[in-house]
Motif scaffolding. Structure first.
Motif, short mmCIF file in Angstrom:
data_model
loop_
_atom_site.label_atom_id
_atom_site.label_comp_id
_atom_site.label_asym_id
_atom_site.label_seq_id
_atom_site.Cartn_x
_atom_site.Cartn_y
_atom_site.Cartn_z
N ASN A 61 0.82 -1.21 0.00
CA ASN A 61 0.00 0.00 0.00
C ASN A 61 0.86 1.26 0.00
O ASN A 61 0.49 2.27 -0.62
N ALA A 62 2.00 1.22 0.69
CA ALA A 62 2.89 2.37 0.72
C ALA A 62 3.44 2.68 -0.67
O ALA A 62 3.65 3.84 -1.03
N LEU A 63 3.65 1.62 -1.46
CA LEU A 63 4.20 1.79 -2.80
C LEU A 63 3.15 2.29 -3.78
O LEU A 63 3.45 3.13 -4.65
N PHE A 64 1.93 1.79 -3.65
CA PHE A 64 0.93 2.07 -4.69
C PHE A 64 -0.30 2.84 -4.19
O PHE A 64 -1.07 3.34 -5.01
N HIS A 65 -0.49 2.93 -2.87
CA HIS A 65 -1.65 3.65 -2.34
C HIS A 65 -1.19 4.44 -1.10
O HIS A 65 -1.62 4.17 0.02
N LEU A 66 -0.35 5.41 -1.32
CA LEU A 66 0.28 6.13 -0.22
C LEU A 66 -0.74 6.89 0.63
O LEU A 66 -1.59 7.61 0.11
N ASP A 67 -0.61 6.69 1.94
CA ASP A 67 -1.39 7.44 2.92
C ASP A 67 -0.40 8.32 3.69
O ASP A 67 0.40 7.83 4.48
N GLY A 68 -0.45 9.61 3.44
CA GLY A 68 0.51 10.52 4.04
C GLY A 68 0.46 10.59 5.55
O GLY A 68 1.39 11.09 6.19
N ASP A 69 -0.61 10.11 6.15
CA ASP A 69 -0.74 10.14 7.61
C ASP A 69 -0.30 8.83 8.26
O ASP A 69 -0.29 8.72 9.49
N ASN A 70 0.05 7.85 7.44
CA ASN A 70 0.46 6.55 7.95
C ASN A 70 1.99 6.54 8.12
O ASN A 70 2.74 6.68 7.16
N ILE A 71 2.45 6.37 9.36
CA ILE A 71 3.88 6.42 9.65
C ILE A 71 4.64 5.33 8.90
O ILE A 71 5.73 5.57 8.36
N ASP A 72 4.07 4.13 8.84
CA ASP A 72 4.75 3.03 8.14
C ASP A 72 4.91 3.32 6.65
O ASP A 72 5.93 3.00 6.05
N HIS A 73 3.90 3.96 6.07
CA HIS A 73 3.99 4.34 4.66
C HIS A 73 5.14 5.33 4.45
O HIS A 73 5.90 5.24 3.47
N LEU A 74 5.26 6.28 5.37
CA LEU A 74 6.31 7.29 5.26
C LEU A 74 7.69 6.67 5.44
O LEU A 74 8.65 7.09 4.78
N ILE A 75 7.78 5.68 6.31
CA ILE A 75 9.06 4.99 6.51
C ILE A 75 9.50 4.32 5.21
O ILE A 75 10.67 4.41 4.81
N ILE A 76 8.56 3.67 4.55
CA ILE A 76 8.87 2.99 3.28
C ILE A 76 9.28 4.00 2.22
O ILE A 76 10.31 3.83 1.54
N ARG A 77 8.50 5.06 2.08
CA ARG A 77 8.71 6.02 0.99
C ARG A 77 9.91 6.94 1.23
O ARG A 77 10.65 7.24 0.29
#
Length: 335
Positions: free
Chosen positions: A42-58
């Protein structure tokens, strides 16, 4: 049954690409913080800017693996060019004082130009690389036997240590030790994506120049007299080759700090696999260097889990024994 040269080269290239992709994927999936596969997707293809894990990945893991791949390629190509040009098995940017010159220049920049832009840092790092190379090779010309392989390695170590010592003294005196520590001990987890983007144009120039010089470096590896006899303009070729080394080393240090042994180990492995033609050695060194540093970075996350081990410690675990092996078996002899 022996593979033909072309099939062997193609097989190694395909294997290298597959391994790089595998290490890259693992580097994104695994780290000191456990993140589920679905979250990574999801971090790669459906980024949620409020999700800490997504930000760590990106903002952390992807730039980190991208930086490791690029820097590994740059340092490996630099080492290959230096070893071919000087006919010195011990040549590499970290041993010849070029990396230390970059750190020295960055220290001066942080002392006298606090708050300097990223581009200014890159330019200072490039100038420092040039300074380190000029000091080592200039001093070698002034000393009897200074151009011999072992003498160059010793001179590089001495001058690199001196520049490193001056850098640390300046950092301590001007109380910027904490700020400059990144460049003394490379930390790939602190990779700046914006800095990587700024460095790309320089990298393209450095790599293109290295590839252009590949055939000439192959001739240089036969000896200066032989190369000159074949019509090569030795001084011009050496100057352009060193320019490529300076650019690739300078941007590597600017992006991630000083990383040792990549430029020493990888060219030897590459020559063992594909032979002595630098038209193949240069691109294959880039592939192997990228793979090696990215793999070392992945290992560094789990050596002392959940704490990260500095990347320099991991590369040294491979590099120091290899360096001692070269000293014992070749004594710094010529390629």
């Amino acid at each position: 049954m022996k593979l033909s040269a072309g099939l062997k080269t193609t097989s190694l290239l395909v294997l290298g690409v597959v391994l790089i992709i595998l290490v890259g994927v693992l580097s994104v999936l695994y780290g000191t913080k456990s993140i589920s596969y679905s979250t990574v997707w999801n971090a790669l293809f459906h980024l949620d800017g409020d999700n800490i894990d997504h930000l760590i990945i990106r903002t952390s893991r992807i730039p980190r693996v991208a930086g490791a791949l690029l820097i590994g390629a740059f340092l490996a190509v630099s080492g290959a060019l230096m070893q071919g040009m000087t006919r010195n098995y011990l040549a590499s940017p970290s041993i010849m004082g070029i990396s230390d010159g970059s750190v020295f220049a960055i220290t001066l920049c942080m002392v006298f130009l606090p708050g300097a832009s990223s581009m200014t840092m890159i330019l200072y790092s490039l100038a420092g690389s040039m300074l380190g190379a000029a000091l080592v090779f200039g001093t070698a010309k002034l000393l009897p036997g200074g151009a011999s392989p072992l003498s160059l390695a010793v001179l590089g170590t001495i001058i690199g240590t001196f520049l490193g010592g001056v850098s640390q003294a300046l950092a301590t005196y001007f109380q910027i030790s904490q700020n400059i520590s990144f460049w003394y001990n490379a930390r790939l987890h602190m990779m700046d994506p914006a800095l990587i983007k700024l460095a790309i144009p320089f990298a393209v120039v450095g790599l293109a120049l290295g590839l252009m010089m590949a055939r000439s470096v192959t001739m240089l590896s036969l000896g200066d007299e032989t190369a000159a006899g074949l019509g090569l303009k030795v001084t011009v070729v050496k100057g352009l080759t060193m320019l490529s080394v300076v650019i690739l080393t300078g941007i590597s240090v600017a992006i991630a700090g000083k990383i040792a042994f990549v430029g020493l180990i990888i060219p030897h492995i590459t020559r063992y696999l594909i032979g002595q033609d630098y038209r193949k050695i240069i691109p294959f060194s880039a592939f192997l260097g990228a793979l090696f540093l990215a793999a070392c970075d992945l290992i560094s996350r789990f050596v002392n889990f959940p704490f990260e081990t500095p990347i320099g410690v991991v590369t040294a675990l491979f590099g120091v024994p290899f360096f001692l092996y070269l000293i014992k078996t070749r004594g710094g002899g010529q390629t």
